[in-house]
Design a protein around this motif. Structure first.
Motif, mmCIF file in Angstrom:
data_model
loop_
_atom_site.group_PDB
_atom_site.id
_atom_site.type_symbol
_atom_site.label_atom_id
_atom_site.label_comp_id
_atom_site.label_asym_id
_atom_site.label_seq_id
_atom_site.Cartn_x
_atom_site.Cartn_y
_atom_site.Cartn_z
ATOM 1 N N LEU A 70 0.859 -1.181 0.000
ATOM 2 C CA LEU A 70 0.000 0.000 0.000
ATOM 3 C C LEU A 70 0.892 1.227 0.000
ATOM 4 O O LEU A 70 1.707 1.409 0.907
ATOM 5 N N VAL A 71 0.762 2.041 -1.021
ATOM 6 C CA VAL A 71 1.558 3.258 -1.153
ATOM 7 C C VAL A 71 0.620 4.445 -0.994
ATOM 8 O O VAL A 71 -0.309 4.615 -1.777
ATOM 9 N N ASP A 72 0.838 5.248 0.043
ATOM 10 C CA ASP A 72 0.018 6.440 0.294
ATOM 11 C C ASP A 72 0.740 7.682 -0.195
ATOM 12 O O ASP A 72 1.943 7.853 0.068
ATOM 13 N N PHE A 73 -0.004 8.544 -0.884
ATOM 14 C CA PHE A 73 0.530 9.811 -1.383
ATOM 15 C C PHE A 73 -0.155 10.966 -0.668
ATOM 16 O O PHE A 73 -1.368 10.949 -0.467
ATOM 17 N N GLN A 74 0.627 11.944 -0.310
ATOM 18 C CA GLN A 74 0.106 13.187 0.259
ATOM 19 C C GLN A 74 0.760 14.323 -0.505
ATOM 20 O O GLN A 74 1.989 14.359 -0.641
ATOM 21 N N ARG A 75 -0.054 15.213 -1.029
ATOM 22 C CA ARG A 75 0.425 16.334 -1.851
ATOM 23 C C ARG A 75 1.256 15.862 -3.042
ATOM 24 O O ARG A 75 2.216 16.512 -3.456
ATOM 25 N N GLY A 76 0.907 14.675 -3.574
ATOM 26 C CA GLY A 76 1.539 14.183 -4.792
ATOM 27 C C GLY A 76 2.821 13.388 -4.596
ATOM 28 O O GLY A 76 3.427 12.955 -5.573
ATOM 29 N N PHE A 77 3.246 13.177 -3.343
ATOM 30 C CA PHE A 77 4.485 12.443 -3.074
ATOM 31 C C PHE A 77 4.235 11.308 -2.084
ATOM 32 O O PHE A 77 3.318 11.386 -1.261
#
Length: 88
Positions: A70-77
């Motif tokens: 699971l890869v979480d992105f916040q503000r595109g990163f």
């Protein structure tokens, strides 16, 4: 507290990568989802500002056991990377 698991795509660790680079090195995820988190900004131990921020979650299947990543992105990163359970 943000959890991190090791996840390589084409020999590169993707921690901190942009969504563009994750797509470039890891390919399309098998599934995507999004949700919001509450963010509090404190000033002198008091909450000064509260707002919601969107988190985008991408799911990948890796390894012979087909465990989920699971890869979480916040503000595109990339914000966090977690390893899930093997698929039956």
């Amino acid at each position: 507290d943000i959890a991190h698991a090791e996840f390589r795509c084409k020999g590169r660790f993707i921690d901190g990568f942009s969504k563009y680079d994750v797509l470039r090195y890891c390919g399309k995820p098998v599934y995507t989802d999004s949700f919001h988190i509450r963010v509090e900004i404190k000033l002198n131990e008091k909450i000064d500002k509260i707002y919601c921020e969107q988190i985008e979650r991408w799911y990948y299947l890796k390894g012979a056991e087909k465990y989920s990543i699971l890869v979480d992105f916040q503000r595109g990163f990339v914000r966090s990377i977690r390893r899930g359970r093997p698929r039956p």
